[in-house]
Design an enzyme around this catalytic site. Structure first.
Site, PDB file in Angstrom:
ATOM      1  N   SER A 110     -41.362 121.204  88.564  1.00 39.43           N
ATOM      2  CA  SER A 110     -41.429 122.612  88.972  1.00 39.43           C
ATOM      3  C   SER A 110     -40.060 123.065  89.496  1.00 39.43           C
ATOM      4  CB  SER A 110     -42.558 122.799  89.993  1.00 39.43           C
ATOM      5  OG  SER A 110     -42.875 124.155  90.155  1.00 39.43           O
ATOM      6  N   ASP A 250     -50.293 125.138  81.583  1.00 36.90           N
ATOM      7  CA  ASP A 250     -49.304 125.202  82.662  1.00 36.90           C
ATOM      8  C   ASP A 250     -48.949 126.646  83.015  1.00 36.90           C
ATOM      9  OD1 ASP A 250     -47.154 124.530  84.381  1.00 36.90           O
ATOM     10  OD2 ASP A 250     -46.588 122.858  83.087  1.00 36.90           O
ATOM     11  N   HIS A 277     -50.064 122.525  85.458  1.00 38.46           N
ATOM     12  CA  HIS A 277     -48.777 122.398  86.133  1.00 38.46           C
ATOM     13  C   HIS A 277     -48.555 121.017  86.742  1.00 38.46           C
ATOM     14  CE1 HIS A 277     -45.127 124.169  87.614  1.00 38.46           C
ATOM     15  NE2 HIS A 277     -45.430 123.946  88.881  1.00 38.46           N
TER      16      HIS A 277
END
Length: 303
Positions: A110, A250, A277
């Site tokens: 991320s 995601d 994610h």
């Protein structure tokens, strides 16, 4: 079994908490892996399972809590302009120098992947390979993807999000419940939220300074200082082999990470079917196997 050792690395006017996991049976050619967590400010806890790569691949694995969160020094009084990508780039190299890592791999998840890209475009001599996991190449693309994903939420959920955002009531129970519906679809598609994720969530709730300042109140309402961040026009400078990973559902949707694939010279990508994610929590064995193979391909050649 691997051994985990914690230390505090002096940084700025405080320190960075670092965990170094060393394997029971090290492979001499296996380069250390440095793992960068997301948020910003989400702490390393939700990535703890990646320490298993130490024994699985015979390499040292380094995780740390970035400055301002978790077990590292906190600065809730700092002005917004203190929290910049450059701060965390500087912190990374401080940790690398303190540990004496001359050659290493980087995996960022991320925001950690965004940070990993920021590091890679600077072409550090020691970087051997980069894994960018569930990350956007620009926050404008991230925000556009979030709007598209929000449009698919049930009408009552969208209404709750819009009304409470207009009022700035981000802690209202109805707003929190609406954000959780988004998370169930696009952050972690699991019946039970893993404890590692809950631990990170608890720590960021205790001091959300970095997350709220740089990102905003949640994953899809980006109003922080990172809202204009982009690395798209710098990606051609990345000169190491790069793996881009994402989940089918995601929140880092394909359009957000496509620039990595389009502009990094030596790159490949992989999408995990059915994941979102937190792919590493949803499909941990498959995720680590993919990362292990990629790292092995770019380890130091045997002497």
């Amino acid at each position: 079994m691997s051994v985990a050792t914690a230390l505090d690395v002096p940084f700025r006017d405080g320190s960075t908490w670092v965990q170094v996991t060393t394997p029971d049976a090290p492979r001499p050619e296996a380069l250390p892996l440095v793992v960068l967590h997301g948020g910003p400010g989400f702490c390393h806890d939700y990535l703890r399972s990646l320490s298993a790569l130490s024994d699985e691949t015979g390499r040292t694995v380094v995780l740390y809590d970035q400055f301002g969160c978790g077990r590292s020094s906190h600065r809730p009084e700092a002005s917004p302009d203190f929290w910049t990508p450059q701060l965390f780039v500087d912190e990374f190299f401080t940790v690398i120098d303190r540990l004496g890592l001359e050659t290493y791999h980087v995996l960022g998840q991320s925001w950690g992947g965004m940070l990993g890209a920021e590091i890679a475009v600077r072409r550090p001599e020691g970087l051997a390979a980069l894994a960018i996991c569930n990350s956007p190449a620009s926050m404008e693309l991230w925000a556009q993807a979030a709007e598209r994903l929000r449009a698919d939420l049930p009408d009552d959920v969208r209404a709750a999000l819009e009304s409470h955002e207009a009022a700035g009531a981000y802690d209202h129970p109805d707003y929190v419940a609406a954000t959780q519906e988004y998370d169930r679809r696009h952050v972690h598609r699991m019946t039970t939220t893993p404890q590692d994720y809950l631990d990170s969530e608890r720590l960021v709730e205790q001091d959300p300074t970095v997350y709220h300042t740089m990102n905003g109140p949640n994953e899809f309402h980006v109003i922080g200082t990172l809202r204009d961040w982009s690395i798209v026009d710098r990606l051609a400078s990345v000169d190491v082999p790069t793996l881009v990973v994402a989940g089918e559902f995601d929140e880092a949707a394909p359009e957000t990470w496509a620039p990595f694939v389009e502009h990094i010279p030596h790159v490949r990508s992989h999408v995990f079917a059915g994941a979102s994610h937190c792919t590493h929590l949803e499909q941990p064995q498959e995720f680590r196997a993919l990362i292990a193979q990629f790292l092995k391909e770019h380890d130091a050649p045997p002497e």
